[in-house]
Design a protein around this motif. Structure first.
Motif, mmCIF file in Angstrom:
data_model
loop_
_atom_site.group_PDB
_atom_site.id
_atom_site.type_symbol
_atom_site.label_atom_id
_atom_site.label_comp_id
_atom_site.label_asym_id
_atom_site.label_seq_id
_atom_site.Cartn_x
_atom_site.Cartn_y
_atom_site.Cartn_z
ATOM 1 N N VAL A 31 9.104 -5.794 -66.080
ATOM 2 C CA VAL A 31 7.720 -5.836 -65.610
ATOM 3 C C VAL A 31 7.171 -4.411 -65.534
ATOM 4 O O VAL A 31 7.795 -3.520 -64.969
ATOM 5 N N ASP A 32 5.992 -4.213 -66.121
ATOM 6 C CA ASP A 32 5.318 -2.909 -66.112
ATOM 7 C C ASP A 32 4.494 -2.800 -64.831
ATOM 8 O O ASP A 32 3.562 -3.574 -64.615
ATOM 9 N N ILE A 33 4.845 -1.839 -63.973
ATOM 10 C CA ILE A 33 4.124 -1.704 -62.709
ATOM 11 C C ILE A 33 3.000 -0.673 -62.771
ATOM 12 O O ILE A 33 2.347 -0.420 -61.764
ATOM 13 N N SER A 34 2.750 -0.104 -63.943
ATOM 14 C CA SER A 34 1.724 0.944 -64.034
ATOM 15 C C SER A 34 0.329 0.422 -63.699
ATOM 16 O O SER A 34 -0.518 1.190 -63.256
ATOM 17 N N GLU A 35 0.089 -0.846 -63.903
ATOM 18 C CA GLU A 35 -1.218 -1.430 -63.613
ATOM 19 C C GLU A 35 -1.188 -2.307 -62.360
ATOM 20 O O GLU A 35 -2.155 -2.996 -62.065
ATOM 21 N N LEU A 36 -0.104 -2.271 -61.640
ATOM 22 C CA LEU A 36 0.062 -3.106 -60.454
ATOM 23 C C LEU A 36 -0.940 -2.695 -59.380
ATOM 24 O O LEU A 36 -1.071 -1.512 -59.056
ATOM 25 N N GLU A 37 -1.648 -3.668 -58.848
ATOM 26 C CA GLU A 37 -2.605 -3.400 -57.785
ATOM 27 C C GLU A 37 -2.035 -3.900 -56.471
ATOM 28 O O GLU A 37 -1.533 -5.007 -56.393
ATOM 29 N N ILE A 38 -2.114 -3.057 -55.463
ATOM 30 C CA ILE A 38 -1.589 -3.375 -54.141
ATOM 31 C C ILE A 38 -2.762 -3.691 -53.218
ATOM 32 O O ILE A 38 -3.692 -2.890 -53.095
ATOM 33 N N ASP A 39 -2.707 -4.845 -52.575
ATOM 34 C CA ASP A 39 -3.735 -5.213 -51.606
ATOM 35 C C ASP A 39 -3.395 -4.562 -50.273
ATOM 36 O O ASP A 39 -2.558 -5.039 -49.524
ATOM 37 N N ARG A 40 -4.027 -3.447 -50.000
ATOM 38 C CA ARG A 40 -3.713 -2.669 -48.805
ATOM 39 C C ARG A 40 -4.273 -3.286 -47.523
ATOM 40 O O ARG A 40 -4.074 -2.749 -46.439
ATOM 41 N N THR A 41 -4.979 -4.413 -47.643
ATOM 42 C CA THR A 41 -5.463 -5.093 -46.442
ATOM 43 C C THR A 41 -4.385 -5.993 -45.849
ATOM 44 O O THR A 41 -4.498 -6.403 -44.698
ATOM 45 N N LYS A 42 -3.348 -6.280 -46.639
ATOM 46 C CA LYS A 42 -2.261 -7.137 -46.158
ATOM 47 C C LYS A 42 -1.293 -6.327 -45.303
ATOM 48 O O LYS A 42 -1.153 -5.112 -45.493
ATOM 49 N N PRO A 43 -0.590 -7.000 -44.394
ATOM 50 C CA PRO A 43 0.456 -6.301 -43.622
ATOM 51 C C PRO A 43 1.523 -5.768 -44.575
ATOM 52 O O PRO A 43 1.762 -6.328 -45.648
ATOM 53 N N ILE A 44 2.182 -4.679 -44.190
ATOM 54 C CA ILE A 44 3.153 -4.026 -45.055
ATOM 55 C C ILE A 44 4.269 -4.977 -45.485
ATOM 56 O O ILE A 44 4.713 -4.931 -46.629
ATOM 57 N N GLU A 45 4.710 -5.847 -44.594
ATOM 58 C CA GLU A 45 5.780 -6.787 -44.953
ATOM 59 C C GLU A 45 5.344 -7.689 -46.101
ATOM 60 O O GLU A 45 6.124 -8.001 -46.994
ATOM 61 N N ARG A 46 4.080 -8.117 -46.076
ATOM 62 C CA ARG A 46 3.563 -8.976 -47.153
ATOM 63 C C ARG A 46 3.420 -8.182 -48.439
ATOM 64 O O ARG A 46 3.671 -8.705 -49.532
ATOM 65 N N ARG A 47 3.032 -6.916 -48.348
ATOM 66 C CA ARG A 47 2.930 -6.077 -49.547
ATOM 67 C C ARG A 47 4.288 -5.926 -50.208
ATOM 68 O O ARG A 47 4.400 -5.983 -51.437
ATOM 69 N N VAL A 48 5.323 -5.710 -49.398
ATOM 70 C CA VAL A 48 6.684 -5.585 -49.944
ATOM 71 C C VAL A 48 7.079 -6.884 -50.641
ATOM 72 O O VAL A 48 7.589 -6.858 -51.765
ATOM 73 N N MET A 49 6.841 -8.012 -49.994
ATOM 74 C CA MET A 49 7.208 -9.294 -50.601
ATOM 75 C C MET A 49 6.395 -9.548 -51.874
ATOM 76 O O MET A 49 6.936 -10.044 -52.860
ATOM 77 N N ASP A 50 5.116 -9.198 -51.871
ATOM 78 C CA ASP A 50 4.294 -9.358 -53.075
ATOM 79 C C ASP A 50 4.854 -8.507 -54.218
ATOM 80 O O ASP A 50 4.912 -8.959 -55.363
ATOM 81 N N PHE A 51 5.259 -7.271 -53.906
ATOM 82 C CA PHE A 51 5.834 -6.394 -54.919
ATOM 83 C C PHE A 51 7.098 -7.016 -55.506
ATOM 84 O O PHE A 51 7.259 -7.092 -56.725
ATOM 85 N N ILE A 52 7.985 -7.473 -54.643
ATOM 86 C CA ILE A 52 9.236 -8.072 -55.113
ATOM 87 C C ILE A 52 8.955 -9.328 -55.930
ATOM 88 O O ILE A 52 9.558 -9.534 -56.986
ATOM 89 N N GLU A 53 8.021 -10.152 -55.476
ATOM 90 C CA GLU A 53 7.674 -11.365 -56.226
ATOM 91 C C GLU A 53 7.079 -11.027 -57.590
ATOM 92 O O GLU A 53 7.333 -11.709 -58.575
ATOM 93 N N THR A 54 6.304 -9.955 -57.662
ATOM 94 C CA THR A 54 5.664 -9.569 -58.918
ATOM 95 C C THR A 54 6.653 -8.981 -59.914
ATOM 96 O O THR A 54 6.656 -9.350 -61.083
ATOM 97 N N VAL A 55 7.492 -8.055 -59.461
ATOM 98 C CA VAL A 55 8.400 -7.384 -60.396
ATOM 99 C C VAL A 55 9.689 -8.147 -60.633
ATOM 100 O O VAL A 55 10.372 -7.917 -61.621
#
Length: 82
Positions: free
Chosen positions: A23-47
């Motif tokens: 998975v190419d993460i160069s274009e990955l967009e992070i929703d910074r409005t979400k709690p950090i735990e959800r951002r981590v899980m979103d990252f893991i689910e995406t990659v």
């Protein structure tokens, strides 16, 4: 994701994957409005494998000192940067 599943993903090697299958993460967009735990899980689910991914045309394998911080803490720090 369980700790044992993360440990299995950590064993993956660049040699065992074709670069373009990662998975190419160069274009990955992070929703910074979400709690950090959800951002981590979103990252893991995406990659899929947070230890092995691609940035543009380069395969990237990350590793951490086993006595250091867990992967989730390191990813949380990366994703919390504005």
């Amino acid at each position: 994701m369980t700790l044992s599943a993360l440990k299995e993903l950590q064993k993956a090697t660049i040699a065992s994957h074709r670069d373009m299958d990662l998975v190419d993460i160069s274009e990955l967009e992070i929703d910074r409005t979400k709690p950090i735990e959800r951002r981590v899980m979103d990252f893991i689910e995406t990659v899929g494998n947070p230890y092995l991914f691609r940035v543009d045309d380069m395969a990237v394998k990350i590793s951490f000192n086993p006595s250091g911080k867990p992967l989730t803490d390191a990813v949380a720090k990366i994703l919390s940067v504005s």
